[in-house]
Design a protein around this motif. Structure first.
Motif, short mmCIF file in Angstrom:
data_model
loop_
_atom_site.label_atom_id
_atom_site.label_comp_id
_atom_site.label_asym_id
_atom_site.label_seq_id
_atom_site.Cartn_x
_atom_site.Cartn_y
_atom_site.Cartn_z
N ARG A 230 -5.04 -24.29 -22.36
CA ARG A 230 -5.34 -23.62 -21.09
C ARG A 230 -6.04 -24.56 -20.12
O ARG A 230 -6.74 -25.49 -20.54
N GLY A 231 -5.93 -24.24 -18.85
CA GLY A 231 -6.76 -24.86 -17.83
C GLY A 231 -8.02 -24.04 -17.71
O GLY A 231 -8.15 -23.20 -16.82
N ARG A 327 0.74 -22.17 -8.72
CA ARG A 327 -0.22 -23.19 -9.13
C ARG A 327 -1.63 -22.65 -8.94
O ARG A 327 -2.55 -23.40 -8.62
N SER A 328 -1.75 -21.34 -9.11
CA SER A 328 -3.06 -20.74 -8.87
C SER A 328 -3.48 -19.76 -9.95
O SER A 328 -4.56 -19.19 -9.88
N GLN A 329 -2.66 -19.56 -10.97
CA GLN A 329 -2.96 -18.59 -12.02
C GLN A 329 -4.21 -19.03 -12.80
O GLN A 329 -4.29 -20.20 -13.22
N SER A 334 -1.00 -25.78 -14.92
CA SER A 334 -0.50 -26.39 -13.68
C SER A 334 -1.31 -25.96 -12.47
O SER A 334 -0.96 -26.32 -11.34
N THR A 335 -2.32 -25.16 -12.70
CA THR A 335 -3.11 -24.67 -11.59
C THR A 335 -3.90 -25.81 -10.96
O THR A 335 -4.60 -26.55 -11.65
N PRO A 497 1.08 -31.12 -18.44
CA PRO A 497 0.63 -29.83 -18.96
C PRO A 497 1.19 -28.70 -18.10
O PRO A 497 1.20 -28.80 -16.87
N VAL A 498 1.65 -27.65 -18.72
CA VAL A 498 2.21 -26.53 -17.94
C VAL A 498 2.05 -25.23 -18.72
O VAL A 498 2.18 -25.20 -19.93
#
Lengths: 521, 445
Positions: A230-231, A327-329, A334-335, A497-498
């Motif tokens: 995760r980010g 790109r904001s989740q 990928s955020t 990363p995605v």
């Protein structure tokens, strides 16, 4: 070897002796003013060399990796890598160069090297690259995070891994591996158009696996964990029930050894989101990358069956299928605020598949006009300070069913089928038609109810046939954010990363094979 | 970014002098590359990346920690040592800790060519220009990648070991597609010496295959006699020997080489009698690094000899525990070839397929090393000793362990490149193999 007026920087100039090596200044020691100054040096040098466009990325990657096998610390490593890349467009030809030496002299030298590369490559430029205008930004973006993993004491992180393996071993596993990887990515971007952007984000990447062995038969079985990268901050690690899953994994691995082999046939499949995020990645994320459609990846990652003439027309899947890119989740790998072309990514969410119809590609700069569109939708990424930004995936997710639907509801609609959790093996062809996926655990579905565990299961299908067979979809309460930290693409190879959000979904009459070939055992 | 041997040794000595740990190891590596990437008959992303990494592993008793970075200043090195020591102090004792090695005897690295190191960007472009010209002339689309690299690595320990290795390598792969999208051909190789690259000839091979592979026919999946060209063989052999040949996991019961009832199958005939695979850092076809895991000298190691499983990789701890000699990881792989030409293999095939290469290979079952993947860039039907038509791509489900038991004929060993076994320099022959399992048809080209 040919000659060139700009070929003043020969490779041998980069052979360092210790005296030069000692002069290396790490990018981490630079403050914002220092970065801005180096960006100006790159821009001026690029302009002086005739470049119509240039950008400069100065990056710093802090990393940690801990791995425990059984109750033994196998790896405890920290890392810090910093450096810069300069990319120039010279009369429609790209050139770039990179270096870890963040000094004014080296930035000039690397910029000249990038110009040298571009100039030498111009003889191969049968069509010039043209970049669209993008707005100029002066901004800073930081990923929101509750607990910085780099501030958590090392021994606490190791103790957590030890506890995970302890739970697995106590539950009957013969072997257990658990690891945490953390990365902090700091990027400073400057372009000749005037943008100056700073960004920081963090990734946490847990991995676990247990193995059981039956020495008498010589058979063994493994079960990998479902925790996704995760980010996020360390709060994600703290909030995930690794201990409970480790015990469950050991129990399921034992069950695998005794599970009934599947009979190869067509089955209805209910795919758990811990599994389905990967088919989304492979069969929707990659095929809808515009660089593949343009043939730019033909020699490596491949092209795509989703050619530009299919835009707005291709019935990718059933009307239940809605694929969204963002790109904001929160938690997305990928955020990010801006992509590596300097295109604003926050707020640039778009649909890839809407009500089953293919409606949009993922794009980087310099691509949109080739299919009659205006501009990039913010999908450029470079995996290192030394890499060239190419089109990479945003978070690509399967939107939940707006109508109420649980996992049980999906299973109850299956007479004879299989429920699959987790990712096993995966493979898809170079145009993204034919694929084969396996999972971690498989349960038989009989007359709407889950039955016993099956083994040796893999399914094969082709992309549009598969997605058009989807007739059931979980609602938002079943949403899970999966993802991969290391999606490969490009030459030289880059690893991105995605994340992929998914809900459980039901697919009708999919070909299932038995992978436990007797002739091989 | 390349450090000379003297510079790398000086930095290693500085780090050892800074170290307050009981022992430490120092690994330094760097690269200086140039590449041209092309597609649609034009240059796309061209670059000259350079980089360097230093890694310090510190040990206090049986506690270990490591830190990596790329700041070579005195302050940077001191910070690196401190970071590794801080990490080590917080680590629990590792019962399998092995102290760093002292001085070892190494061979001379032969994997270096000045022509590769000194090639200019113009030279790269000049090599690619005829590939694009040929494709343009035939109205085909070429895409490819040419990368030249110089790299170095050094490994040093506080026990006095220091080894330095500098290598050059080159990768060129080229794909050519027909404008109607029904044909695709490929050629690729790695080399040490840029002077030996004939990119135009590789382009010609890819063009020929693209044209001949147009408008393929669908054949049913099933077991086929196949001629696997070197890239396809490299993938299967590289994945098997490079990834699965592990003594410890075999002894622990979780590997294809595990014996029923315990132990490993080392010493048993596991493969066909015509299979011999070895590593040799001085193999003139595929020279490699002179050192391997933990600084152990890379030596000629026979993995399979006439079908007998001779060696599995074995780390120092497991070697000590199981009373064996350590067997370091391979730095190259060579499969002994035969004398049958591809033309002769075709002649002796009543019905079969010629396969150019594979794509997206993944392990399905570690117990049997069952792999799945796809054919790519040229599959051709052979009937009664002749190639008769192009065929659609297939997905395969096959184990290299089984494949190495079904070899009918071997061609001469050549250096090649396997996309799915990237990283390990490989030299393998073309193989004629019976009963290769192709499990479904792919519509992709």
């Amino acid at each position: 070897m040919g000659g060139c007026a700009c070929a003043t920087v020969l490779p041998s100039a980069l052979f360092l002796d210790a005296r030069h090596a000692a002069a290396i200044e790490a990018a981490e020691q630079l403050d914002l003013n220092g970065r801005l100054h180096l960006a100006d040096v790159a821009m001026e040098t690029a302009k002086g060399g005739g470049a119509s466009y240039a950008d400069f990325r100065l990056c710093r990657y802090q990393s940690e990796y801990f791995e425990v096998k059984e109750q033994r610390l196998e790896a405890s490593a920290t890392g810090l890598s910093a450096g810069f890349a300069v990319r120039v467009l010279l009369d429609g030809t790209w050139g770039y160069a990179s270096s870890p030496l963040a000094t004014e002299e080296e930035v000039k030298r690397a910029t000249l090297r990038a110009i040298d590369v571009a100039r030498a490559s111009q003889r191969l430029q049968t069509r010039k690259f043209v970049l669209e205008d993008v707005p100029v930004y002066h901004d800073r973006w930081d990923m929101p995070m509750e607990s910085d993993p780099f501030l958590v004491p090392v021994d606490q992180k190791i103790a957590k891994l030890m506890a995970i393996n302890d739970a697995a071993l106590k539950a009957g596993a013969n072997y257990a591996t658990a690891s945490f990887a953390f990365v902090r990515e700091e990027k400073f971007f400057a372009s000749s158009r005037g943008s100056r952007i700073e960004q920081t984000r963090v990734r946490v990447m847990p991995e676990t696996e247990v193995t059981v062995v039956d020495q008498a038969t010589g058979h063994f079985a493994s079960r990998a964990g479902f925790a996704a990268p995760r980010g996020s901050g360390y709060d994600y690690i703290l909030g995930y029930d690794f201990i409970g899953e480790a015990a469950k994994a050991a129990e399921q691995a034992r069950e695998k050894l005794k599970a009934r082999p599947v009979v190869a046939d067509d089955y209805d499949l209910v795919l758990d989101p811990t599994h389905l995020w990967l088919p989304i990645h492979e069969s929707v994320g990659h095929p809808t990358e515009l660089d593949r459609a343009l043939g730019w990846e033909a020699n490596y990652a491949g092209t795509t069956f989703v050619t530009p003439d299919k835009l707005g027309k291709l019935k990718y899947g059933s009307p239940l299928m809605n694929i969204v890119a963002d790109r904001s989740q929160v938690g997305g790998l990928s955020t990010v605020g801006y992509d590596d072309d300097g295109v604003r990514a926050v707020g640039s969410e778009f649909s890839i598949v809407k009500d089953g119809i293919f409606v949009n590609y993922q794009m980087a700069i310099g691509q949109a006009q080739l299919i009659g569109q205006k501009s990039s939708n913010g999908c450029a990424f470079a995996d290192s300070w030394s890499s060239f930004p190419i089109q990479r995936m945003p978070n690509v997710s399967l939107a939940p069913n707006p109508k109420k639907c649980s996992l049980d509801d999906l299973i109850s609609g299956v007479k004879r089928g299989i429920y699959i959790m987790g990712n096993g093996s995966w493979s898809i062809d170079q145009q993204r038609h034919n694929f084969q996926f396996g999972g971690q655990v498989y349960y038989e579905i009989r007359n709407g109810k889950l039955g016993g565990m099956l083994r040796d299961v893999a399914y094969q299908s082709s992309t549009t046939e598969f997605w058009n067979s989807m007739d059931g979809l979980g609602d938002a309460s079943t949403y899970f954010l999966g993802g991969a930290p290391n999606c490969g693409k490009g030459q030289p190879g880059q690893s991105a990363p995605v994340s992929h959000g998914a809900v459980p979904a039901r697919f009708r009459k999919v070909a299932v094979l038995n992978t436990g070939r007797k002739d091989l055992s | 970014m390349i450090l000379t041997e003297a510079a790398a040794q000086e930095i290693t000595k500085k780090i050892v002098a800074l170290s307050k740990a009981d022992s430490c190891t120092v690994t330094i590596s760097g690269y200086d590359n140039r590449h041209i990437r092309y597609a649609q008959n034009m240059a796309t992303t061209n670059g000259a990346p350079a980089g360097i990494d230093i890694n310090v592993e510190s040990h206090f008793g049986k506690r270990s920690g490591s830190a990596g970075g790329n700041d070579l200043s005195d302050e940077g090195l001191a910070a690196l040592v401190a970071a590794s020591e801080n990490t080590a102090k917080l680590a629990p004792e590792n019962p399998e800790f092995m102290p760093p090695l002292g001085p070892q005897k190494y061979g001379t690295c032969t994997a270096f060519a000045a022509a590769t190191r000194e090639a200019s960007s113009e030279a790269l472009a000049a090599a690619i220009a005829p590939v694009l010209k040929q494709a343009e002339e035939k109205k085909l689309q070429a895409a490819g990648f040419l990368e030249l690299g110089t790299s170095f690595s050094s490994f040093g320990t506080s026990a006095g070991l220091f080894v330095y290795d500098q290598e050059t390598d080159l990768l060129h792969t080229v794909s050519v597609r027909t404008p109607d999208g029904t044909g695709s051909g490929w050629a690729g190789t790695t080399l040490t010496d840029f002077g030996k690259l004939d990119a135009a000839a590789m382009g010609a091979v890819a063009i020929d295959k693209a044209i001949r592979s147009q408008k393929p026919v669908k054949l049913p999946p099933g077991k086929y006699t196949v001629i696997l060209e070197p890239s396809a063989v490299a993938d299967l052999v590289g994945i098997l020997v490079g990834g699965e040949f592990d003594q410890r996991s075999a002894d622990e019961g979780r590997n294809f080489a595990t014996k029923k009832g315990g132990g490993s199958r080392v010493g048993e005939t596991v493969f066909g009698k015509n299979v011999t695979i070895y590593s040799d850092p001085n193999d003139p076809l595929v020279p490699g690094s002179i050192y391997s895991t933990d600084g152990l000298p890379a030596q000629r190691t026979v993995w399979i000899e006439e079908g007998v499983l001779k060696n599995l990789q074995c780390g120092r701890f497991w070697a000590q525990k199981s009373k064996r000699q350590p067997v370091p990881s391979p730095t190259t792989l060579t499969m002994t070839g035969g004398t049958t030409s591809t033309a002769d293999m075709i002649k002796q095939t009543k019905r079969g397929l010629l396969i150019t290469r594979f794509w997206y290979i993944r392990e399905v079952d570690p117990q049997t090393v069952l792999l799945t993947g796809l054919t790519r860039d040229g599959v051709f039907l052979i009937e009664h000793g002749e190639i008769t038509k192009p065929v659609c791509n297939f997905r395969f489900n096959e184990s290299p362990v089984a494949m190495l038991n079904k070899i009918v004929a071997l061609g001469p060993t050549v250096r090649t490149y396997g996309e799915e076994s990237a990283g390990l320099p490989l030299a393998v022959p073309t193989l004629l193999v019976n009963d290769f399992t192709l499990s479904s048809v792919s519509d992709s080209v």
